[in-house]
Design a protein around this motif. Structure first.
Motif, PDB file in Angstrom:
ATOM      1  N   THR A 144     -18.661   0.611 -13.193  1.00 34.24           N
ATOM      2  CA  THR A 144     -19.742   1.603 -13.252  1.00 34.24           C
ATOM      3  C   THR A 144     -19.325   2.901 -12.577  1.00 34.24           C
ATOM      4  N   LEU A 145     -18.666   2.786 -11.427  1.00 39.29           N
ATOM      5  CA  LEU A 145     -18.229   3.987 -10.703  1.00 39.29           C
ATOM      6  C   LEU A 145     -17.193   4.765 -11.505  1.00 39.29           C
ATOM      7  N   TRP A 146     -16.220   4.066 -12.071  1.00 40.11           N
ATOM      8  CA  TRP A 146     -15.187   4.732 -12.872  1.00 40.11           C
ATOM      9  C   TRP A 146     -15.796   5.363 -14.131  1.00 40.11           C
ATOM     10  N   GLY A 147     -16.776   4.665 -14.740  1.00 36.77           N
ATOM     11  CA  GLY A 147     -17.438   5.219 -15.924  1.00 36.77           C
ATOM     12  C   GLY A 147     -18.235   6.464 -15.591  1.00 36.77           C
ATOM     13  N   LEU A 148     -18.952   6.438 -14.462  1.00 42.61           N
ATOM     14  CA  LEU A 148     -19.716   7.616 -14.028  1.00 42.61           C
ATOM     15  C   LEU A 148     -18.784   8.786 -13.752  1.00 42.61           C
ATOM     16  N   ASN A 149     -17.673   8.507 -13.100  1.00 44.65           N
ATOM     17  CA  ASN A 149     -16.700   9.554 -12.793  1.00 44.65           C
ATOM     18  C   ASN A 149     -16.176  10.210 -14.064  1.00 44.65           C
ATOM     19  N   TYR A 150     -15.841   9.385 -15.061  1.00 42.87           N
ATOM     20  CA  TYR A 150     -15.358   9.944 -16.329  1.00 42.87           C
ATOM     21  C   TYR A 150     -16.436  10.798 -16.992  1.00 42.87           C
ATOM     22  N   GLY A 151     -17.679  10.314 -16.965  1.00 43.36           N
ATOM     23  CA  GLY A 151     -18.760  11.083 -17.573  1.00 43.36           C
ATOM     24  C   GLY A 151     -18.954  12.439 -16.919  1.00 43.36           C
ATOM     25  N   LEU A 152     -18.860  12.496 -15.585  1.00 41.16           N
ATOM     26  CA  LEU A 152     -18.994  13.765 -14.880  1.00 41.16           C
ATOM     27  C   LEU A 152     -17.826  14.701 -15.182  1.00 41.16           C
ATOM     28  N   LEU A 153     -16.636  14.127 -15.319  1.00 41.00           N
ATOM     29  CA  LEU A 153     -15.447  14.951 -15.571  1.00 41.00           C
ATOM     30  C   LEU A 153     -15.443  15.576 -16.959  1.00 41.00           C
ATOM     31  N   THR A 154     -16.277  15.055 -17.866  1.00 39.48           N
ATOM     32  CA  THR A 154     -16.316  15.651 -19.202  1.00 39.48           C
ATOM     33  C   THR A 154     -16.901  17.062 -19.185  1.00 39.48           C
ATOM     34  N   SER A 155     -17.456  17.482 -18.052  1.00 36.71           N
ATOM     35  CA  SER A 155     -17.939  18.863 -17.941  1.00 36.71           C
ATOM     36  C   SER A 155     -16.798  19.826 -17.644  1.00 36.71           C
ATOM     37  N   LEU A 156     -15.627  19.280 -17.352  1.00 37.23           N
ATOM     38  CA  LEU A 156     -14.455  20.104 -17.050  1.00 37.23           C
ATOM     39  C   LEU A 156     -13.588  20.228 -18.301  1.00 37.23           C
ATOM     40  N   ALA A 157     -12.370  20.689 -18.121  1.00 42.60           N
ATOM     41  CA  ALA A 157     -11.443  20.846 -19.235  1.00 42.60           C
ATOM     42  C   ALA A 157     -11.151  19.484 -19.872  1.00 42.60           C
ATOM     43  N   PRO A 158     -10.906  19.460 -21.201  1.00 42.15           N
ATOM     44  CA  PRO A 158     -10.617  18.184 -21.871  1.00 42.15           C
ATOM     45  C   PRO A 158      -9.459  17.421 -21.238  1.00 42.15           C
ATOM     46  N   GLY A 159      -8.451  18.150 -20.754  1.00 40.26           N
ATOM     47  CA  GLY A 159      -7.318  17.473 -20.130  1.00 40.26           C
ATOM     48  C   GLY A 159      -7.711  16.723 -18.883  1.00 40.26           C
ATOM     49  N   ILE A 160      -8.643  17.279 -18.110  1.00 38.62           N
ATOM     50  CA  ILE A 160      -9.103  16.616 -16.889  1.00 38.62           C
ATOM     51  C   ILE A 160      -9.935  15.384 -17.228  1.00 38.62           C
ATOM     52  N   SER A 161     -10.844  15.512 -18.194  1.00 35.26           N
ATOM     53  CA  SER A 161     -11.666  14.359 -18.568  1.00 35.26           C
ATOM     54  C   SER A 161     -10.803  13.258 -19.186  1.00 35.26           C
ATOM     55  N   TRP A 162      -9.727  13.647 -19.889  1.00 33.80           N
ATOM     56  CA  TRP A 162      -8.820  12.646 -20.446  1.00 33.80           C
ATOM     57  C   TRP A 162      -8.177  11.823 -19.330  1.00 33.80           C
ATOM     58  N   VAL A 163      -7.819  12.470 -18.234  1.00 35.12           N
ATOM     59  CA  VAL A 163      -7.259  11.753 -17.084  1.00 35.12           C
ATOM     60  C   VAL A 163      -8.283  10.756 -16.541  1.00 35.12           C
ATOM     61  N   GLY A 164      -9.541  11.174 -16.428  1.00 38.86           N
ATOM     62  CA  GLY A 164     -10.594  10.260 -15.976  1.00 38.86           C
ATOM     63  C   GLY A 164     -10.779   9.095 -16.926  1.00 38.86           C
ATOM     64  N   GLN A 165     -10.644   9.358 -18.211  1.00 41.43           N
ATOM     65  CA  GLN A 165     -10.759   8.280 -19.206  1.00 41.43           C
ATOM     66  C   GLN A 165      -9.657   7.251 -19.030  1.00 41.43           C
ATOM     67  N   GLN A 166      -8.435   7.712 -18.811  1.00 42.08           N
ATOM     68  CA  GLN A 166      -7.314   6.775 -18.636  1.00 42.08           C
ATOM     69  C   GLN A 166      -7.483   5.944 -17.366  1.00 42.08           C
ATOM     70  N   ALA A 167      -8.078   6.528 -16.338  1.00 35.44           N
ATOM     71  CA  ALA A 167      -8.341   5.771 -15.108  1.00 35.44           C
ATOM     72  C   ALA A 167      -9.267   4.598 -15.402  1.00 35.44           C
TER      73      ALA A 167
END
Length: 387
Positions: A107-130
């Motif tokens: 849940t924490l990792w999923g929330l983090n990825y969701g929040l990062l999608t407000s940033l550049a696509p490259g940053i949110s992609w890193v959160g997705q891989q995590a």
């Protein structure tokens, strides 16, 4: 007041049959797959196919980062993904898939990825891989020593991929600059998220207090901070994504089987802010996975399941996956599924069983993601003109 009509039924299927062949390339995929082949085939030749599988998997994932950007850098996404995958590998293996620790971390990792999608696509992609790495590695619970060893192998795979990509794309002079600038870029991303969520007054500085008061100050910092997370543009989506992942992770936990990590992974990958986007992604992911499972089963039934042949087969389908990742999500899912079935067969897991379980878990994950869009469907229905 004008209302927005839902898209026509055929629009939901448009992405399924739309192929952008102009995005098909060979140069970068061949560069990216070189590291994968090195680890998979090399691991078999030296008698350590499992180690080659882990490092090759890390190289494969990081190789997709060449299509991402953070600022003007093509290497920052790859470097960031390598680092977060190393951490997520350790955490995922320690959490395992049978306990409540999986639910919390997922849940924490999923929330983090969701929040990062407000940033550049490259940053949110890193959160997705995590998040994806956390789910995968939770299928292999281990003690801290073994978890650390797998983390280092993942780190090695990503590092070699970065080095090979830098050499062949003539990015080596930028590598040192990007490595030195990564901490600053990370700070700026965190600062952006902090500024995006307005707060009425500056929080107290915990470092100004002794230990006990510092702990209490940190509590008050987050106590005042959390309500203002709603100011982040993707906050609603992030909460929905976290709940989706939580439900999928609980399904995975209750299934109690190793392949069950495909449930939360699929739910995370197909869940998008709009229902139409989620529907398209789920449909293409499911269709591609079913086709890939069939292809892998057929291929394994007509070849000698020797480790070297499996490594070569996995390398081939990894190459085709790199080539088609931007052409069509459905066809990419076909080759990605086949690659993973061959990859896991290297670990002496029965290929057809892997293929069938992956198909079932992918369907479950897609349906869970769609279920969390019931509110969207209700709003669309209420928006339809009456009379």
């Amino acid at each position: 007041m004008a209302t927005t009509s839902p898209p026509p039924p055929h629009a939901y299927f448009a992405d399924l049959y739309t192929f952008d062949w102009s995005k098909l390339s060979l140069r970068e995929p061949l560069i990216s797959v070189a590291s994968v082949a090195f680890f998979l085939i090399g691991g078999v030749l030296i008698g350590h196919p499992s180690a080659g599988l882990i490092a090759g998997g890390g190289a494969m994932t990081v190789g997709f980062g060449v299509n991402q950007r953070i600022g003007d850098s093509r290497l920052w996404p790859m470097i960031g993904a390598t680092l977060v995958m190393c951490v997520s590998t350790f955490v995922g293996m320690i959490a395992g898939h049978n306990g409540y620790a999986l639910l919390f971390t997922a849940t924490l990792w999923g929330l983090n990825y969701g929040l990062l999608t407000s940033l550049a696509p490259g940053i949110s992609w890193v959160g997705q891989q995590a998040a994806v790495t956390l789910f995968v590695c939770s299928a292999f619970p281990a003690n801290p020593h073994d978890a650390l060893l797998r983390s280092l192998l993942t780190l090695l795979g990503g590092a070699v991929q970065i080095l090979v990509t830098s050499v062949f794309l003539h990015l080596l002079p930028e590598l040192q600059t990007d490595l030195l600038g990564l901490p600053k870029a990370t700070q700026e991303s965190i600062a952006y998220l902090y500024r995006a969520a307005p707060h009425p007054q500056p929080p107290p500085d915990p470092m100004q207090f002794p230990t006990f008061r510092g702990i209490r100050a940190r509590y008050h910092l987050w106590h005042h901070r959390l309500p203002h997370l709603r100011g982040i543009p993707t906050f609603t989506y992030a909460v929905r994504l976290a709940l989706t992942v939580l439900a999928a992770a609980e399904t995975y936990r209750r299934l109690g089987m190793q392949s069950g990590y495909w449930v939360p992974m699929t739910a995370l990958l197909v869940q998008k802010p709009a229902f139409a986007e989620t529907f398209n992604r789920a449909l293409m992911r499911i269709a591609g996975t079913l086709a890939g499972a069939g292809l892998a089963t057929f291929a394994l039934a007509h070849m000698h399941p020797q480790p070297l042949y499996l490594a070569i087969g996995a390398t081939f389908f990894a190459t085709v996956g790199f080539c088609t990742v931007n052409v069509n999500y459905g066809i990419f899912s076909v080759f990605l599924t086949t690659y993973i079935v061959f990859l896991l067969s290297l670990n002496q897991l029965p290929g057809p069983v892997i293929a069938h379980r992956r198909a079932a878990c992918t369907i479950a994950g897609g349906l869970i993601a769609l279920a969390f869009h019931v509110d969207s469907l209700r709003r669309q229905k209420s928006a339809l003109p009456t009379g």
